[in-house]
Scaffold this active site. Structure first.
Site, PDB file in Angstrom:
ATOM      1  N   GLU A   1     -40.971  51.556 114.550  1.00  0.00           N
ATOM      2  CA  GLU A   1     -41.982  52.359 113.846  1.00  0.00           C
ATOM      3  C   GLU A   1     -42.889  53.119 114.816  1.00  0.00           C
ATOM      4  O   GLU A   1     -43.983  53.557 114.477  1.00  0.00           O
ATOM      5  CB  GLU A   1     -42.798  51.466 112.903  1.00  0.00           C
ATOM      6  CG  GLU A   1     -41.924  50.706 111.904  1.00  0.00           C
ATOM      7  CD  GLU A   1     -41.764  51.374 110.528  1.00  0.00           C
ATOM      8  OE1 GLU A   1     -42.696  52.046 110.085  1.00  0.00           O
ATOM      9  OE2 GLU A   1     -40.697  51.209 109.907  1.00  0.00           O
TER      10      GLU A   1
ATOM     11  N   HIS B   1     -48.126  47.482 110.184  1.00  0.00           N
ATOM     12  CA  HIS B   1     -48.035  48.000 111.557  1.00  0.00           C
ATOM     13  C   HIS B   1     -49.173  47.365 112.355  1.00  0.00           C
ATOM     14  O   HIS B   1     -50.253  47.120 111.804  1.00  0.00           O
ATOM     15  CB  HIS B   1     -48.246  49.524 111.600  1.00  0.00           C
ATOM     16  CG  HIS B   1     -47.148  50.327 110.990  1.00  0.00           C
ATOM     17  ND1 HIS B   1     -47.389  51.411 110.179  1.00  0.00           N
ATOM     18  CD2 HIS B   1     -45.807  50.219 111.089  1.00  0.00           C
ATOM     19  CE1 HIS B   1     -46.240  51.937 109.800  1.00  0.00           C
ATOM     20  NE2 HIS B   1     -45.270  51.225 110.329  1.00  0.00           N
TER      21      HIS B   1
ATOM     22  N   CYS C   1     -53.497  56.306 112.077  1.00  0.00           N
ATOM     23  CA  CYS C   1     -52.116  56.537 111.610  1.00  0.00           C
ATOM     24  C   CYS C   1     -51.766  58.014 111.691  1.00  0.00           C
ATOM     25  O   CYS C   1     -50.600  58.380 111.817  1.00  0.00           O
ATOM     26  CB  CYS C   1     -51.946  56.150 110.144  1.00  0.00           C
ATOM     27  SG  CYS C   1     -52.226  54.428 109.791  1.00  0.00           S
TER      28      CYS C   1
HETATM   29  O1  SUG Z   1     -45.094  53.889 106.351  1.00  0.00           O
HETATM   30  N1  SUG Z   1     -47.103  54.992 103.714  1.00  0.00           N
HETATM   31  C1  SUG Z   1     -46.883  54.858 105.137  1.00  0.00           C
HETATM   32  C2  SUG Z   1     -48.198  54.626 105.838  1.00  0.00           C
HETATM   33  C3  SUG Z   1     -48.026  54.675 107.326  1.00  0.00           C
HETATM   34  C4  SUG Z   1     -49.285  54.324 108.057  1.00  0.00           C
HETATM   35  N2  SUG Z   1     -49.075  54.429 109.449  1.00  0.00           N
HETATM   36  C5  SUG Z   1     -49.562  53.603 110.394  1.00  0.00           C
HETATM   37  N3  SUG Z   1     -50.102  52.463 110.106  1.00  0.00           N
HETATM   38  N4  SUG Z   1     -49.437  53.972 111.613  1.00  0.00           N
HETATM   39  C6  SUG Z   1     -45.917  53.722 105.436  1.00  0.00           C
HETATM   40  O2  SUG Z   1     -45.998  52.669 104.794  1.00  0.00           O
HETATM   41  C7  SUG Z   1     -46.451  55.470 101.426  1.00  0.00           C
HETATM   42  C8  SUG Z   1     -45.675  56.510 100.676  1.00  0.00           C
HETATM   43  C9  SUG Z   1     -45.679  56.266  99.188  1.00  0.00           C
HETATM   44  O3  SUG Z   1     -45.876  55.128  98.787  1.00  0.00           O
HETATM   45  O4  SUG Z   1     -45.449  57.218  98.450  1.00  0.00           O
HETATM   46  C10 SUG Z   1     -46.136  55.433 102.902  1.00  0.00           C
HETATM   47  O5  SUG Z   1     -45.050  55.792 103.309  1.00  0.00           O
END
Ligand code: SUG
Length: 450
Positions: A174, A250, A373
């Protein structure tokens, strides 16, 4: 040679919506089916970029990916014109269509792992796009991310671009959300911390039970090898399974590092003391500074609910008198009495954090993405910055053009039902086509080539 850390923030795309796609990401599940506000989301992200640029931080933007991702629907057997294939997919497999519409590339911390030139044995900056193979909607990102990074960081003498790791659970990766670089200053060799959720092999090892681990030990090791990092300056640490099961999908939801400062919750890692000792030992003789927040001050649940640790720590050069190290925190931290109390005390101690600035990023937060993020950090020296051809650095003019572009092309609101509207695809492509001109990107998108 003076280097700076450039923040490349993901620009929220025109199809930003809440589809509840990320199991284990508490906010994504909680807001599934709500009406999203794409224009406000993009504006909120741009406002953060502008505020940092105004404070003297090198701030750039990464463009959104093309969505809906019709190519994958074709790969999965749907045929016809774009409108025909979308309507057939809606009938047969609506969950595939919502995945294809996700604007999740906005969370640039998941775009890639970056090891800058002072750390690597060949003196070049290494990029590995994250394969994001734990979640289908995110696994659609690495191919375009790789193209984009190659277009932006084009100088072969300075940059090495690796392929994403093989897809699948053994090597699920990730990116920078699970990677932190510590250094006394950006030109000095740093210590790189790779955080993983579980081992792919070895059923007897500790692992989360409720939610998936999205980063394997094996993936982290492969990236450290690819990036030619010396073992003497690399640390591997496992997330605490309790933290993953509480919604820490994460590591950047529970820890953030900046230069020689590490701000983390006391329940972030298994064998936490050994992890912090290893970082300090490998940094020596340069000193490390740790702020380890006890659960008694901020319970794990409040950390996940407010994204306290998804703040950005930044040294500001163009700051008001008395400010140097500041925290860029999500507005949710200000609204939570426990977290606000903690941050007020931290600033009052003035060692080393001097101020907290709260930002309204609610649209992204509702999908589980806070300030950190949204950005990918790349250490660059002035010549590398000068040589970057696309016009991605945020200044007053680029900011004004991007906000006008958002206002012209983005919808005010987007519900699950609106994703059925074939016009959304046409609108999104028109927006991205114009964006490539604003950013001097060339024809990077598939629809511009075919
Ligand atoms: O991968 N949310 C992302 C959020 C990522 C956050 N990034 C970090 N922590 N670096 C994920 O879970 C949600 C999309 C939706 O539910 O429609 C989403 O992909």
């Amino acid at each position: 040679m003076k280097s700076v850390e450039v923040n490349f923030d993901g620009l929220v795309g025109p199809t930003h919506n809440y589809a509840g796609l990320s199991f284990g990401n508490v906010a994504s599940g909680k807001h599934a089916g709500q009406v999203a506000r794409p224009r406000a989301a993009a504006r909120q992200g741009l406002a953060k970029m502008k505020a940092l640029a105004d404070r003297g931080i090198a701030q750039a933007v990464l463009p959104p990916h093309e969505r809906p991702h019709t190519a994958v629907l074709r790969q999965l057997g749907f045929t016809g014109t774009d409108a025909q294939l979308l309507s057939a997919a809606w009938r047969q497999a609506p969950e595939l269509v919502t995945a294809c519409y996700s604007a999740s590339a906005m969370w640039a911390a998941n775009a890639a792992t970056v090891s800058p030139w002072p750390d690597t044995t060949d003196g070049r900056t290494h990029f590995t796009p994250a394969n994001l193979s734990s979640m289908f909607h995110r696994s659609l990102e690495p191919a375009f991310t790789g193209c984009l990074l190659k277009a932006l960081f084009a100088d072969e003498d300075a940059y090495v671009h690796h392929d994403p790791l093989p897809a699948g659970i053994y090597f699920c990766d990730e990116g920078a959300a699970n990677h932190t670089r510590f250094c006394p200053d950006h030109d000095a060799p740093g210590v790189e911390l790779f955080v993983f959720g579980a081992y792919a092999f070895g059923a007897d090892r500790a692992r989360p039970e409720r939610f998936p681990s999205r980063q394997s030990f094996e993936a982290s090791q492969a990236i450290a090898r690819l990036h030619s990092l010396p073992q003497a300056r690399t640390v591997f640490a496992q997330q605490h399974p309790t933290a993953v099961d509480a919604g820490v999908f994460h590591n950047d939801v529970i820890a953030v590092g900046h230069r020689n400062l590490f701000f983390c919750h006391e329940n972030a890692f298994l064998d936490q003391q050994a992890v912090l000792d290893a970082i300090a030992d490998k940094m020596a003789p340069a000193p490390m500074h740790f702020i380890e927040v006890p659960a008694a001050a901020v319970p794990l649940q409040s950390a996940v609910g407010t994204y306290l640790f998804n703040s950005q720590l930044i040294n500001v050069s163009a700051a008001p008198e008395g400010e140097d190290l500041i925290i860029i925190a999500p507005g949710e931290c200000e609204q939570d009495a426990t977290v606000k109390h903690y941050l007020d005390a931290l600033v009052a101690a003035n060692n080393p954090v001097n101020a907290v600035h709260y930002f309204d990023l609610r649209q992204s937060m509702r999908n589980g993405g806070g300030p950190a993020c949204l950005r990918l950090r790349v250490v660059m020296h002035s010549k590398q910055i000068e040589r970057m051809r696309p016009r991605v650095f945020i200044d007053d003019t680029v900011y004004a053009e991007l906000t006008a572009w958002v206002d012209k092309h983005y919808r005010d609101s987007l519900s699950a039902e609106d994703l059925r509207d074939p016009d959304l695809l046409i609108e999104s492509r028109a927006a991205l086509d114009e964006l490539t001109q604003i950013l001097h990107l060339g024809s990077v998108y598939d629809f511009q080539r075919h």
